[in-house]
Design a protein around this motif. Structure first.
Motif, PDB file in Angstrom:
ATOM      1  N   ASP A 112      -3.616  -2.343  -6.290  1.00 39.57           N
ATOM      2  CA  ASP A 112      -2.362  -3.036  -6.561  1.00 39.57           C
ATOM      3  C   ASP A 112      -1.406  -2.810  -5.388  1.00 39.57           C
ATOM      4  OD1 ASP A 112      -2.874  -4.046  -9.282  1.00 39.57           O
ATOM      5  OD2 ASP A 112      -3.052  -1.922  -9.756  1.00 39.57           O
ATOM      6  N   TYR A 113      -0.661  -3.853  -5.079  1.00 42.06           N
ATOM      7  CA  TYR A 113       0.196  -3.873  -3.893  1.00 42.06           C
ATOM      8  C   TYR A 113       1.641  -4.043  -4.363  1.00 42.06           C
ATOM      9  CZ  TYR A 113       1.876  -5.999   0.603  1.00 42.06           C
ATOM     10  OH  TYR A 113       2.541  -6.309   1.762  1.00 42.06           O
ATOM     11  N   VAL A 114       2.466  -3.072  -4.029  1.00 43.83           N
ATOM     12  CA  VAL A 114       3.895  -3.164  -4.331  1.00 43.83           C
ATOM     13  C   VAL A 114       4.642  -3.070  -3.011  1.00 43.83           C
ATOM     14  CG1 VAL A 114       5.871  -2.157  -5.524  1.00 43.83           C
ATOM     15  CG2 VAL A 114       3.617  -2.139  -6.608  1.00 43.83           C
ATOM     16  N   GLY A 115       5.234  -4.176  -2.598  1.00 43.76           N
ATOM     17  CA  GLY A 115       6.014  -4.196  -1.366  1.00 43.76           C
ATOM     18  C   GLY A 115       7.497  -4.198  -1.689  1.00 43.76           C
ATOM     19  N   VAL A 116       8.220  -3.286  -1.040  1.00 37.63           N
ATOM     20  CA  VAL A 116       9.679  -3.233  -1.190  1.00 37.63           C
ATOM     21  C   VAL A 116      10.272  -3.760   0.116  1.00 37.63           C
ATOM     22  CG1 VAL A 116      11.676  -1.803  -1.713  1.00 37.63           C
ATOM     23  CG2 VAL A 116       9.421  -1.196  -2.642  1.00 37.63           C
ATOM     24  N   LEU A 152      -2.033   5.576  -3.754  1.00 37.19           N
ATOM     25  CA  LEU A 152      -3.208   5.700  -2.885  1.00 37.19           C
ATOM     26  C   LEU A 152      -2.866   5.516  -1.412  1.00 37.19           C
ATOM     27  CD1 LEU A 152      -5.885   3.746  -4.976  1.00 37.19           C
ATOM     28  CD2 LEU A 152      -5.350   6.181  -5.011  1.00 37.19           C
ATOM     29  N   GLY A 153      -1.793   4.789  -1.121  1.00 39.95           N
ATOM     30  CA  GLY A 153      -1.451   4.570   0.283  1.00 39.95           C
ATOM     31  C   GLY A 153      -0.023   4.107   0.440  1.00 39.95           C
ATOM     32  N   PHE A 154       0.562   4.435   1.589  1.00 42.32           N
ATOM     33  CA  PHE A 154       1.910   3.981   1.926  1.00 42.32           C
ATOM     34  C   PHE A 154       1.978   3.721   3.421  1.00 42.32           C
ATOM     35  CE2 PHE A 154       5.953   5.022   3.929  1.00 42.32           C
ATOM     36  CZ  PHE A 154       6.794   4.104   3.320  1.00 42.32           C
ATOM     37  N   GLU A 175       7.562  11.063  -3.029  1.00 44.54           N
ATOM     38  CA  GLU A 175       8.879  11.388  -2.491  1.00 44.54           C
ATOM     39  C   GLU A 175       9.413  10.259  -1.625  1.00 44.54           C
ATOM     40  OE1 GLU A 175      12.329  13.238  -2.059  1.00 44.54           O
ATOM     41  OE2 GLU A 175      10.695  13.914  -3.362  1.00 44.54           O
ATOM     42  N   ARG A 176       8.504   9.577  -0.925  1.00 40.95           N
ATOM     43  CA  ARG A 176       8.937   8.440  -0.096  1.00 40.95           C
ATOM     44  C   ARG A 176       9.536   7.351  -0.985  1.00 40.95           C
ATOM     45  NH1 ARG A 176      11.246   6.505   3.240  1.00 40.95           N
ATOM     46  NH2 ARG A 176      10.613   5.548   5.198  1.00 40.95           N
ATOM     47  N   LEU A 177       8.921   7.111  -2.148  1.00 39.02           N
ATOM     48  CA  LEU A 177       9.458   6.118  -3.071  1.00 39.02           C
ATOM     49  C   LEU A 177      10.839   6.541  -3.568  1.00 39.02           C
ATOM     50  CD1 LEU A 177       9.163   3.535  -4.732  1.00 39.02           C
ATOM     51  CD2 LEU A 177       7.958   4.875  -6.475  1.00 39.02           C
ATOM     52  N   CYS A 178      10.998   7.824  -3.889  1.00 41.32           N
ATOM     53  CA  CYS A 178      12.300   8.308  -4.355  1.00 41.32           C
ATOM     54  C   CYS A 178      13.360   8.126  -3.276  1.00 41.32           C
ATOM     55  CB  CYS A 178      12.202   9.778  -4.761  1.00 41.32           C
ATOM     56  SG  CYS A 178      11.179  10.073  -6.221  1.00 41.32           S
ATOM     57  N   ASP A 179      13.002   8.402  -2.018  1.00 41.79           N
ATOM     58  CA  ASP A 179      13.945   8.222  -0.909  1.00 41.79           C
ATOM     59  C   ASP A 179      14.347   6.755  -0.783  1.00 41.79           C
ATOM     60  OD1 ASP A 179      13.773  10.907  -0.354  1.00 41.79           O
ATOM     61  OD2 ASP A 179      12.315  10.671   1.284  1.00 41.79           O
ATOM     62  N   ILE A 180      13.397   5.850  -0.939  1.00 43.72           N
ATOM     63  CA  ILE A 180      13.683   4.417  -0.827  1.00 43.72           C
ATOM     64  C   ILE A 180      14.634   3.976  -1.929  1.00 43.72           C
ATOM     65  CG2 ILE A 180      12.631   2.125  -1.067  1.00 43.72           C
ATOM     66  CD1 ILE A 180      10.124   3.351   0.334  1.00 43.72           C
ATOM     67  N   VAL A 181      14.381   4.459  -3.168  1.00 43.68           N
ATOM     68  CA  VAL A 181      15.263   4.098  -4.282  1.00 43.68           C
ATOM     69  C   VAL A 181      16.677   4.603  -4.016  1.00 43.68           C
ATOM     70  CG1 VAL A 181      15.737   4.513  -6.728  1.00 43.68           C
ATOM     71  CG2 VAL A 181      13.413   3.950  -5.979  1.00 43.68           C
ATOM     72  N   LEU A 234      19.065 -10.681   5.499  1.00 43.56           N
ATOM     73  CA  LEU A 234      17.855 -11.012   6.243  1.00 43.56           C
ATOM     74  C   LEU A 234      16.802  -9.921   6.035  1.00 43.56           C
ATOM     75  CD1 LEU A 234      19.431 -12.205   9.618  1.00 43.56           C
ATOM     76  CD2 LEU A 234      18.636 -13.615   7.693  1.00 43.56           C
ATOM     77  N   VAL A 235      15.573 -10.334   5.822  1.00 48.10           N
ATOM     78  CA  VAL A 235      14.468  -9.388   5.651  1.00 48.10           C
ATOM     79  C   VAL A 235      14.066  -8.864   7.022  1.00 48.10           C
ATOM     80  CG1 VAL A 235      12.123  -9.050   4.826  1.00 48.10           C
ATOM     81  CG2 VAL A 235      13.662 -10.586   3.598  1.00 48.10           C
ATOM     82  N   VAL A 236      14.107  -7.540   7.177  1.00 48.13           N
ATOM     83  CA  VAL A 236      13.807  -6.927   8.480  1.00 48.13           C
ATOM     84  C   VAL A 236      12.569  -6.036   8.424  1.00 48.13           C
ATOM     85  CG1 VAL A 236      16.193  -7.035   9.266  1.00 48.13           C
ATOM     86  CG2 VAL A 236      15.382  -5.018   8.001  1.00 48.13           C
ATOM     87  N   GLY A 237      11.989  -5.875   7.260  1.00 48.97           N
ATOM     88  CA  GLY A 237      10.800  -5.023   7.181  1.00 48.97           C
ATOM     89  C   GLY A 237      10.317  -4.882   5.758  1.00 48.97           C
ATOM     90  N   GLU A 238       9.364  -3.966   5.589  1.00 48.80           N
ATOM     91  CA  GLU A 238       8.768  -3.776   4.258  1.00 48.80           C
ATOM     92  C   GLU A 238       8.232  -2.358   4.141  1.00 48.80           C
ATOM     93  OE1 GLU A 238       5.703  -6.625   2.546  1.00 48.80           O
ATOM     94  OE2 GLU A 238       4.478  -4.841   2.849  1.00 48.80           O
ATOM     95  N   TRP A 239       8.491  -1.757   2.988  1.00 49.42           N
ATOM     96  CA  TRP A 239       7.809  -0.513   2.628  1.00 49.42           C
ATOM     97  C   TRP A 239       6.666  -0.903   1.689  1.00 49.42           C
ATOM     98  CZ3 TRP A 239      13.382  -0.137   1.798  1.00 49.42           C
ATOM     99  CH2 TRP A 239      14.059   0.557   2.826  1.00 49.42           C
ATOM    100  N   ARG A 240       5.460  -0.563   2.050  1.00 48.66           N
ATOM    101  CA  ARG A 240       4.280  -1.013   1.291  1.00 48.66           C
ATOM    102  C   ARG A 240       3.620   0.163   0.584  1.00 48.66           C
ATOM    103  NH1 ARG A 240      -0.026  -4.222   4.729  1.00 48.66           N
ATOM    104  NH2 ARG A 240       1.820  -5.572   4.827  1.00 48.66           N
ATOM    105  N   PHE A 241       3.442   0.019  -0.716  1.00 49.00           N
ATOM    106  CA  PHE A 241       2.714   1.007  -1.511  1.00 49.00           C
ATOM    107  C   PHE A 241       1.438   0.364  -2.055  1.00 49.00           C
ATOM    108  CE2 PHE A 241       7.081   2.480  -1.673  1.00 49.00           C
ATOM    109  CZ  PHE A 241       6.963   3.854  -1.496  1.00 49.00           C
ATOM    110  N   LEU A 242       0.336   1.060  -1.903  1.00 47.73           N
ATOM    111  CA  LEU A 242      -0.934   0.651  -2.509  1.00 47.73           C
ATOM    112  C   LEU A 242      -1.336   1.691  -3.535  1.00 47.73           C
ATOM    113  CD1 LEU A 242      -3.101  -0.537   0.542  1.00 47.73           C
ATOM    114  CD2 LEU A 242      -1.641  -1.906  -0.953  1.00 47.73           C
ATOM    115  N   GLY A 243      -1.899   1.235  -4.633  1.00 46.23           N
ATOM    116  CA  GLY A 243      -2.325   2.179  -5.653  1.00 46.23           C
ATOM    117  C   GLY A 243      -2.914   1.479  -6.850  1.00 46.23           C
TER     118      GLY A 243
END
Length: 830
Positions: free
Chosen positions: A312-316, A234-236, A195-201, A324-333
């Motif tokens: 596997d690491y997927v950073g948004v 696996l992780g966020f 759901e966190r990924l859906c919110d980000i999209v 300007l890049v101000v942060g990152e949402w990180r997904f591991l899986g």
């Protein structure tokens, strides 16, 4: 008891049920019967072949005792070595029993935990049961279908390589319980992460960042593809990119972690700052500011859930309206099955990358070269295809295209942008491929790239070439420079099958349990230089020597004569952990033992815990006319260890080990008398005395025997008679000594021993060991050539660390020893 030879599981279950009915009654018997019917139901009969039916009965009853009561929450784990006396059944393996809430990934994750311990699973039984329990957690009913109050529970029975060491068992338990805990939090947080990924999209689509629209669209498509059951979450965790003192830092948003990233910083990050990011090089950290939507790479953390490998690491990236890049949402899986089986042209991001490479290569898709290049891209290691840049992919894929079907070895190496990994794709002729060759190539890459292999994948097809993909995790302090031509040359010359023969020799000579343990600890550590020089059978002997080392201060040794060697040749292996032995340390000790070092073959063995053991194999020549190796090897190794530890002086007296077959402790007697004789103004130097004793080994042995006869409290013969007989034999032997100086030296030793009144030589300390010093009480009047004036008594004290003489003018002792800065003549100070 008889081994099971039944043709079906039904026959096995029926036999076990008859035993249950004979041994249990009432409600418990009914519940246990139901449990038995599902326990072995999905197990193949051949998996149970050879197991006593009584032990199959014992295993299911033992597991029943574990599951019949269970409180809600974490899994229950029982790890033990079954034996009939204690448990009512037995197994040749160690058994892991588990009862847990049913959820995905359980069996795979427990098997993965077993693999991380370097062990093999021999039998896995995994029924899923539907039960009702009362408020106390007691199992009261088996259910046929889901319903109110019905719990789905996973029952797991693993039989693994037998382990009896308590530390090993505790390590296995910790790994299994940790894996079950991770599965629980991953499953419980799975929906939240999705759901966190859906919110980000939705947030990104509502307010697109100012980046290339095509890149943005492809990135959004990729995130939606992940959400569509193509990624095992696996992780966020969410991060903010901040600057402090001019340095970019990644701050963890409080309470944002889910799955395995719940509080994952250990120890906790100060001020919420990510230590992993802070440890990167400045060049790698600067990548965080690059205004791109996605960052796809490999985590440096291994997965404990579902399957082996780094996550596997997927950073948004969070990009503000100014770009300007101000942060990152990180997904591991872990990528799902479709990521590896679908065409790359159907997967967002990959399809764009592949199309770009094909266009830049300027091959028509209908041409032979175009079709061949597309096949290379489609079959490219899929994890690597997600991570590699377009420029590198173009370079490597064209190199692979030019290789085609030629019998050549080629290596393609890519360094991860963050400096944490090397990705290496190696092509070799298929006929040369074997497990041993694959391991040897991995050793070569580890050595040249300064890291350790954490993953490999082999591709064998109808092609005449085999492909191996290695991932090398880098040591932080390695330089990361490499010579590709040198690496390829070594790969071409790589040998094969040595480790397989070594493993087989271990199991044959040592047995399964210890052999498996030793192979897991040492098997991967022997480098190519060692394997080229020694046979696997010799490696087994060296392994046992290395395994006898218990601390960083221990050494192990082996004295031997090769079968083809001349009679005057010996070899001496010295095993030391942590640091190598320098020639300046070893040569003086060996030369003082009467040996001439003619060569050395050093080796380094790397251990799984990143420790090292150094092996030094010295080739030596001796001058003894006949040397009984079996007789002297024990006292030689004992003496060398004492010398290396500083318990024994490193001087020419040590020649008497090989020459006179005297132990280090017996040599101390002669050394101590030498030190005393030098203080009473003996004419000859210590070196001259050493030479005299070494030239007359038979007399040296008799002098030590005379000392033992006179003072050993355990001597049970007629002491006076034996002393007189020995003295007569020594004098007779002295009469045959042709060299006058040697005669005088040996007679002075004889006189010193005969003048000795008593000694502490045979006393033991509080640990039951010989004391570190030797003292003699002597009568000066009985010592030949004793200078005047002569005291009534002298007490000589000797150890490698201190020497002294106490002079007594009468029967009552006065004064004592004191420190002297005149080691050559301290006796004359008094």
């Amino acid at each position: 008891m008889t081994a099971s030879h039944f043709s079906s599981i039904r026959e096995i279950v029926d036999k076990i049920l008859s035993d249950v009915r004979r041994n249990f009654t009432g409600e418990q018997a009914k519940l246990l019967e139901r449990f038995v019917t599902v326990y072995y139901r999905a197990t193949a009969p051949e998996d149970l072949a050879g197991i006593d039916i009584d032990n199959l009965y014992g295993a299911v009853v033992a597991h029943w005792n574990l599951i019949k009561h269970r409180s809600p929450g974490p899994a229950k784990v029982h790890l033990y070595n079954p034996n009939v006396e204690e448990h009512g059944w037995q197994s040749t393996h160690t058994v892991i029993e588990v009862i847990a809430d049913d959820m995905p990934f359980l069996v795979d994750s427990v098997r993965l935990a077993v693999n991380r311990c370097g062990l093999t699973s021999h039998l896995v039984i995994h029924p899923v049961i539907k039960v009702r329990r009362n408020d106390a957690g007691d199992l009261v009913e088996f259910a046929d279908a889901p319903g109110d109050g019905v719990l789905r529970e996973s029952v797991m029975h693993f039989e693994i390589d037998r382990q009896t060491d308590s530390d090993a068992l505790e390590r296995i338990r910790s790994q299994v319980e940790g894996a079950l805990h991770d599965v629980r939090i991953v499953v419980s947080d799975g929906s939240a992460m999705r759901e966190r990924l859906c919110d980000i999209v939705r947030e990104l689509e509502a307010s697109p960042p100012p980046i290339d629209p095509a890149e943005f669209a492809e990135g959004i498509a990729f995130l939606k593809w992940l959400e569509d059951n193509n990624f095992i979450f696996l992780g966020f965790r969410a991060h903010e990119l901040v600057q402090e003192n001019g340095q970019d830092l990644l701050r963890i948003e409080k309470d944002s972690g889910l799955g395995v990233l719940r509080g994952a910083e250990s120890p906790p990050a100060e001020g919420g700052i990510s230590r992993t990011f802070a440890s990167l090089s400045p060049e790698a950290r600067s990548r965080a500011r690059k205004p791109e939507l996605l960052l796809i790479t490999r985590s440096n953390t291994e997965s404990t859930v579902h399957r082996q490998g780094h996550m596997d690491y997927v950073g948004v990236k969070r990009i503000d309206s100014e770009g300007l890049v101000v942060g990152e949402w990180r997904f591991l899986g872990l990528y799902g099955l479709a990521a590896y089986t679908s065409s790359a042209l159907t997967i967002p991001l990959l399809r764009r990358k592949v199309r770009q490479v094909l266009a830049r290569a300027e091959f028509s898709e209908d041409s032979h070269a175009g079709r061949a290049l597309l096949n290379i891209l489609e079959t490219y290691p899929r994890d690597e295809l997600f991570q590699i840049s377009e420029d590198e992919l173009l370079e490597f894929s064209l190199g692979m295209l030019h290789l085609q079907e030629r019998q050549q070895t080629r290596t393609f190496i890519r360094r991860d942008e963050y400096g944490r990994f090397f990705s290496c794709i190696v092509y070799i002729p298929r006929d040369h491929m074997s497990t041993e060759v694959r391991r040897t190539i991995g050793d070569i890459l580890e050595s040249h790239l300064g890291g350790r292999c954490v993953k490999f994948a082999v591709q064998m097809s109808e092609s005449i070439l085999a492909r191996v993909h290695y991932v090398i995790q880098l040591d932080p302090d390695s330089s990361h420079d490499f010579d590709i031509a040198n690496i390829e040359a070594q790969i071409v010359a790589a040998t094969h099958s040595w480790r397989e023969e070594y493993q087989r020799a271990l199991l044959e000579q040592i047995g399964e349990e210890k052999g498996v343990r030793l192979y897991n600890r040492y098997g991967e550590g022997f480098r190519a230089g060692y394997r080229d020089y020694y046979t696997p059978q010799i490696a087994v002997q060296d392994t046992e020597k290395m395994d006898s080392i218990r601390s960083d201060h221990d050494i192990a040794m082996s004295l031997y004569r090769p079968l083809e060697a001349e009679d005057n040749v010996l070899r001496f292996k010295l095993f030391r952990p942590t640091t190598p032995v320098t020639l300046s340390e070893a040569l003086p000790m060996l030369e003082n033992m009467g040996l001439r070092v003619i060569d050395e073959h050093p080796s380094k063995v790397k251990l799984p815990d990143d420790g090292r053991i150094w092996i030094h194999d010295f080739g030596m020549q001796h001058s003894e006319s006949e040397l009984d190796l079996d007789r002297v090897k024990g006292i030689f190794k004992d003496a060398f260890a004492r010398i290396a530890n500083g318990d024994v002086s490193n001087d020419g007296f040590n020649r008497l080990v090989l020459r006179a077959h005297l132990s280090w402790r017996e040599i101390v007697v002669l050394r101590a008398y030498c030190k005393f004789l030098r203080q009473v103004r003996a004419t000859f130097s210590q070196e001259y005395m050493e030479n005299a004793l070494a030239a007359n080994p038979n007399i040296s042995r008799m002098l030590v025997e005379l000392f033992r006869t006179r003072f050993d409290p355990s001597f049970d013969a007629d002491r006076a008679a034996e002393t007189a007989a020995l003295e007569e034999r020594i004098v007779s032997a002295l009469d045959q000594v042709a060299n006058l100086d040697e005669d005088r030296i040996l007679r002075s030793f004889l006189g010193g021993i005969l003048a000795t009144i008593r000694t502490n030589y045979y006393q033991l300390d509080e640990h039951g060991q010989p004391k570190s010093y030797v003292s003699f009480k002597l009568n000066p009047d009985q010592i030949p050539d004793m200078p005047q004036p002569r005291p009534k008594f002298e007490i000589s004290v000797y150890s490698p660390r201190v020497e002294g003489v106490h002079l007594r003018g009468g029967g009552v002792a006065r004064g004592g020893l004191r420190w002297s800065d005149r080691p050559e003549d301290f006796r004359t100070e008094i």
